[in-house]
Scaffold this motif. Sequence first.
Motif, mmCIF file in Angstrom:
data_model
loop_
_atom_site.group_PDB
_atom_site.id
_atom_site.type_symbol
_atom_site.label_atom_id
_atom_site.label_comp_id
_atom_site.label_asym_id
_atom_site.label_seq_id
_atom_site.Cartn_x
_atom_site.Cartn_y
_atom_site.Cartn_z
ATOM 1 N N ASP A 121 0.813 -1.214 0.000
ATOM 2 C CA ASP A 121 0.000 0.000 0.000
ATOM 3 C C ASP A 121 0.845 1.262 0.000
ATOM 4 O O ASP A 121 0.373 2.324 -0.424
ATOM 5 C CB ASP A 121 -0.919 0.018 1.228
ATOM 6 C CG ASP A 121 -1.972 -1.067 1.182
ATOM 7 O OD1 ASP A 121 -2.379 -1.435 0.051
ATOM 8 O OD2 ASP A 121 -2.390 -1.544 2.249
ATOM 9 N N ALA A 122 2.074 1.177 0.493
ATOM 10 C CA ALA A 122 2.944 2.361 0.572
ATOM 11 C C ALA A 122 4.358 1.993 0.123
ATOM 12 O O ALA A 122 5.301 2.017 0.916
ATOM 13 C CB ALA A 122 2.955 2.920 1.987
ATOM 14 N N PRO A 123 4.520 1.651 -1.149
ATOM 15 C CA PRO A 123 5.851 1.248 -1.631
ATOM 16 C C PRO A 123 6.875 2.377 -1.563
ATOM 17 O O PRO A 123 8.081 2.113 -1.541
ATOM 18 C CB PRO A 123 5.585 0.823 -3.075
ATOM 19 C CG PRO A 123 4.323 1.513 -3.460
ATOM 20 C CD PRO A 123 3.505 1.588 -2.221
ATOM 21 N N HIS A 124 6.401 3.622 -1.511
ATOM 22 C CA HIS A 124 7.307 4.764 -1.461
ATOM 23 C C HIS A 124 8.031 4.872 -0.119
ATOM 24 O O HIS A 124 8.981 5.659 0.021
ATOM 25 C CB HIS A 124 6.539 6.059 -1.713
ATOM 26 C CG HIS A 124 5.477 6.341 -0.695
ATOM 27 N ND1 HIS A 124 4.252 5.692 -0.731
ATOM 28 C CD2 HIS A 124 5.451 7.157 0.389
ATOM 29 C CE1 HIS A 124 3.508 6.115 0.292
ATOM 30 N NE2 HIS A 124 4.221 7.001 0.979
ATOM 31 N N GLN A 125 7.626 4.087 0.851
ATOM 32 C CA GLN A 125 8.271 4.128 2.155
ATOM 33 C C GLN A 125 9.515 3.233 2.221
ATOM 34 O O GLN A 125 10.052 2.970 3.291
ATOM 35 C CB GLN A 125 7.275 3.731 3.244
ATOM 36 C CG GLN A 125 6.151 4.739 3.429
ATOM 37 C CD GLN A 125 5.147 4.326 4.492
ATOM 38 O OE1 GLN A 125 5.201 3.207 5.015
ATOM 39 N NE2 GLN A 125 4.221 5.209 4.799
#
Length: 208
Positions: A121-125
Amino acid sequence: MNTTSTTVPTPGFADPPVEGQRVFRAILDAFAHPRRSYRIAGPTQAPEALGTGLAAVALTLLDEDVSVWLHRTLAEDPDVTSYLAFHTGARVTNGHGSANFVLATPDTLPALDELALGTDDAPHQSATIVLDARTPGVGARFTATGPGIDGQAEIEAPWAHEGFLAAWTRNGALFPRGVDLLVASDDRVLALPRTTRLRAVSNQGQEA
């Protein structure tokens, strides 16, 4: 880890908005076009252990909202830690597994699957690795495919360490999770986003 120093940090960019924007554009172009390297210009008085290229990337990408893991030589150099603290405000962390940015050499790069990989859900993290290309690894040649590459292209990778290809292949299989790699020399950057797929090329020019 020594993060304090009584020395006055050396200057950063002479014109931060202009020079930082140029480096940021080069980094964006490098991620948009894997395999191609882009010229950057860093501060000439950067700490020697950091060098002009890594300093330019750090001044452009690091700020008080992110954490950074430094390989031992950098972490134990008070000129480097005071420089980064003064110019970026980034938090230096002892744990590479939680760092937003990882500054490493080929021989100090932690296992990729031990770094922050983000979530579906938050690959940018996930973490971004900034690899110091001034220190060579075992070296390799790859053919690269993926977004931003027309068909396939060859990459010379003197910075590749033993086992890099296998680790990068596992990293790609995690998509949309996974780390991204930015390789920096004193005056150029090259990027491998997690979407880039690599295959080894033998000395005879054949894919392995």
